[in-house]
Motif scaffolding. Structure first.
Motif, short mmCIF file in Angstrom:
data_model
loop_
_atom_site.label_atom_id
_atom_site.label_comp_id
_atom_site.label_asym_id
_atom_site.label_seq_id
_atom_site.Cartn_x
_atom_site.Cartn_y
_atom_site.Cartn_z
N GLN A 271 0.84 -1.21 0.00
CA GLN A 271 0.00 0.00 0.00
C GLN A 271 0.87 1.25 0.00
N TYR A 272 1.93 1.22 0.81
CA TYR A 272 2.83 2.39 0.84
C TYR A 272 3.51 2.55 -0.52
N ALA A 273 4.03 1.43 -1.06
CA ALA A 273 4.75 1.49 -2.35
C ALA A 273 3.85 2.08 -3.44
N SER B 298 16.30 15.23 6.98
CA SER B 298 15.32 14.19 6.74
C SER B 298 15.32 13.82 5.26
N GLY B 299 15.34 12.51 4.98
CA GLY B 299 15.42 12.08 3.58
C GLY B 299 16.70 11.35 3.28
N ILE B 300 17.57 11.25 4.26
CA ILE B 300 18.89 10.65 3.98
C ILE B 300 18.77 9.16 3.61
N GLY B 301 17.83 8.44 4.24
CA GLY B 301 17.66 7.02 3.91
C GLY B 301 17.28 6.87 2.44
N THR B 302 16.34 7.70 1.99
CA THR B 302 15.89 7.67 0.60
C THR B 302 17.05 7.99 -0.35
N VAL B 303 17.83 9.01 0.00
CA VAL B 303 18.98 9.39 -0.84
C VAL B 303 19.95 8.21 -0.97
N ASP C 49 9.50 -3.34 11.87
CA ASP C 49 9.36 -2.13 12.69
C ASP C 49 10.42 -1.07 12.35
N ASN C 50 11.14 -1.26 11.25
CA ASN C 50 12.10 -0.23 10.82
C ASN C 50 11.50 0.50 9.61
N GLU C 51 10.51 1.33 9.92
CA GLU C 51 9.74 1.96 8.83
C GLU C 51 10.58 2.84 7.94
N GLY C 52 11.53 3.56 8.55
CA GLY C 52 12.39 4.44 7.74
C GLY C 52 13.16 3.64 6.72
N ALA D 247 11.18 1.37 -0.58
CA ALA D 247 9.96 1.42 -1.41
C ALA D 247 9.95 2.68 -2.26
N LYS D 248 10.34 3.82 -1.68
CA LYS D 248 10.34 5.08 -2.44
C LYS D 248 11.26 4.96 -3.65
N ALA D 249 12.41 4.28 -3.43
CA ALA D 249 13.41 4.14 -4.51
C ALA D 249 13.01 3.09 -5.54
N ALA E 217 23.20 -1.78 2.56
CA ALA E 217 22.95 -1.45 3.97
C ALA E 217 23.28 0.01 4.17
N PHE E 218 22.64 0.64 5.17
CA PHE E 218 22.92 2.05 5.42
C PHE E 218 22.66 2.37 6.88
N LEU E 219 23.49 3.23 7.42
CA LEU E 219 23.45 3.59 8.85
C LEU E 219 23.74 5.08 8.98
N ASN E 220 22.93 5.78 9.75
CA ASN E 220 23.15 7.22 9.87
C ASN E 220 23.06 7.68 11.31
N ARG E 221 23.79 8.76 11.60
CA ARG E 221 23.73 9.29 12.96
C ARG E 221 22.29 9.74 13.23
N CYS F 261 20.18 12.99 12.24
CA CYS F 261 19.73 13.36 10.88
C CYS F 261 18.62 12.44 10.37
N TRP F 262 18.07 11.57 11.22
CA TRP F 262 16.91 10.78 10.79
C TRP F 262 15.67 11.68 10.73
N SER F 263 14.70 11.27 9.91
CA SER F 263 13.47 12.06 9.88
C SER F 263 12.60 11.83 11.12
N HIS F 264 12.76 10.66 11.78
CA HIS F 264 11.98 10.37 12.99
C HIS F 264 12.92 9.84 14.08
N PRO F 265 13.73 10.69 14.69
CA PRO F 265 14.63 10.18 15.74
C PRO F 265 13.84 9.64 16.92
C1 COA Z 1 16.60 3.79 8.43
C2 COA Z 1 17.13 5.21 8.22
C3 COA Z 1 18.21 5.19 7.16
C4 COA Z 1 15.98 6.11 7.75
O1 COA Z 1 16.48 7.39 7.57
P1 COA Z 1 15.56 8.66 7.34
O2 COA Z 1 16.43 9.77 6.93
O3 COA Z 1 14.67 8.82 8.49
O4 COA Z 1 14.75 8.18 6.07
P2 COA Z 1 13.84 9.07 5.11
O5 COA Z 1 13.61 10.42 5.68
O6 COA Z 1 14.39 8.98 3.73
O7 COA Z 1 12.49 8.26 5.24
C5 COA Z 1 11.87 7.52 4.21
C6 COA Z 1 10.39 7.44 4.54
O8 COA Z 1 10.23 6.76 5.78
C7 COA Z 1 9.50 7.58 6.71
N1 COA Z 1 10.01 7.26 8.04
C8 COA Z 1 11.28 7.39 8.48
N2 COA Z 1 11.36 6.97 9.77
C9 COA Z 1 10.10 6.57 10.12
C10 COA Z 1 9.54 6.07 11.32
N3 COA Z 1 10.27 5.85 12.41
N4 COA Z 1 8.22 5.79 11.34
C11 COA Z 1 7.44 5.99 10.23
N5 COA Z 1 7.93 6.47 9.06
C12 COA Z 1 9.24 6.76 9.02
C13 COA Z 1 9.76 8.99 6.26
O9 COA Z 1 8.75 9.87 6.72
C14 COA Z 1 9.76 8.82 4.73
O10 COA Z 1 8.44 8.64 4.29
P3 COA Z 1 7.58 9.79 3.55
O11 COA Z 1 8.49 10.36 2.49
O12 COA Z 1 6.41 9.03 3.03
O13 COA Z 1 7.27 10.78 4.63
C15 COA Z 1 17.71 5.79 9.53
O14 COA Z 1 16.71 5.77 10.48
C16 COA Z 1 18.91 5.01 10.05
O15 COA Z 1 20.04 5.25 9.65
N6 COA Z 1 18.65 4.07 11.01
C17 COA Z 1 19.69 3.30 11.68
C18 COA Z 1 20.28 2.20 10.83
C19 COA Z 1 19.26 1.31 10.17
O16 COA Z 1 18.32 0.83 10.80
N7 COA Z 1 19.48 1.08 8.89
C20 COA Z 1 18.57 0.32 8.04
C21 COA Z 1 18.91 -1.08 7.96
S1 COA Z 1 19.80 -1.45 6.44
#
Ligand code: COA
Length: 256
Positions: free
Chosen positions: A21-23, A181-186, A220-223, A229-231, A149-153, A156-160
């Protein structure tokens, strides 16, 4: 009466529905365009630089080097909150981090490495040079697949998740500091484009032409899964991936 197997099946079906649904809402998403440069240096190291702009922020990806170990350990690997939903959830020691970075550095040096150029990048803010995180490609479990794989401080997450950091985000908004916010997508968009470039230039993965890039993400790792999915990555399975522990994960792919 429902059995544990029924409950698990239900959970998996709900998770699939949620992802799809999100995709569906993201099909018109315009991926940021990564500018990739792969340069051979005289000291036998290949340097890769990638520049990409998203939401008004310029990101710079650079092939990992020895000098990056401290940032990667300090901001990522030593932080439980950053590692909690990543792989097995462990926080590696400085010694293990150093060994891992040396492995990644070697993949930019050793042309005979089975994973030559399938390796890791630091991600910085191009304007301030601030270290933000890291993103990698490596081998996948099937021939011709590469896992990302990706890991960020956390700041800079969109939902710390940490309250104090959420306050920091509010402070940043009021003081006009940058919000990343948006670094995961980038990162996902950039790694997919880098993988496509490696394929186009004939760099194989473990002796096979690159067939697909895969990723896993805890439910439970929505980000993480939303970034994929966005990519444009699609769901091919939901289940436990043995080497990452007992949590159920999305298994995602992009055919190259
Ligand atoms: C996972 C991670 C990269 C996401 O980074 P981010 O910068 O928050 O990601 P984005 O802003 O690009 O988010 C992508 C989408 O997810 C959503 N999102 C991010 N975190 C969310 C959360 N906790 N709950 C719900 N939605 C979330 C964003 O709103 C965005 O959706 P939208 O464009 O529809 O609003 C970051 O949290 C991170 O580095 N986490 C630690 C390491 C990790 O778990 N890595 C992933 C495993 S490979």
């Amino acid at each position: 009466m429902s059995t544990p197997d029924d409950n698990l099946l239900c959970l998996i079906n709900d998770a699939k529905l949620k992802f799809n649904q999100y995709a569906e809402t993201q099909t018109n998403f315009q991926a940021p365009q990564a500018h990739i440069s792969i340069e051979s240096e005289t000291n036998d190291t290949t340097k890769v630089h990638i520049d990409v702009e998203y939401n008004g922020i310029q990101y710079h990806f650079e092939s990992v080097e020895e000098k990056d170990i401290n940032n990667i350990y300090q901001y990522l690997n030593s932080q439980h909150s950053v590692r909690a939903k990543y792989a097995s959830g462990n926080t590696p020691s400085l010694k293990d981090t150093t060994a891992r970075i040396h492995t990644l550095i070697n993949r930019f040096k050793d042309k005979n490495s089975r994973l030559y150029l399938y390796s890791g990048f630091t991600v910085c803010d191009s304007q301030t040079d601030m270290f933000l995180g890291c993103a990698n490609l490596g081998s996948g479990s099937e021939p011709g697949t590469s896992e990302m794989a990706f890991l960020n401080r956390q700041d800079c997450w969109s939902h710390p998740i940490d309250i104090t950091l959420t306050n920091t985000l509010a402070d940043m908004k009021t003081t006009n500091k940058k919000i990343y916010s948006g670094i995961g997508t980038v990162e996902v968009c950039t790694l997919l484009q880098y993988g496509a470039r490696l394929k186009q230039d004939g760099y194989t993965i473990d002796g096979h032409p690159l067939k697909s890039i895969v990723a896993t993400a805890r439910l439970d790792n929505e980000g993480s899964w939303k970034s994929c999915a966005k990519a444009g990555m699609t769901l091919y399975d939901v289940g436990v991936v043995d080497h990452y522990g007992s949590k159920i994960r999305y298994q995602l792919q992009k055919i190259m």
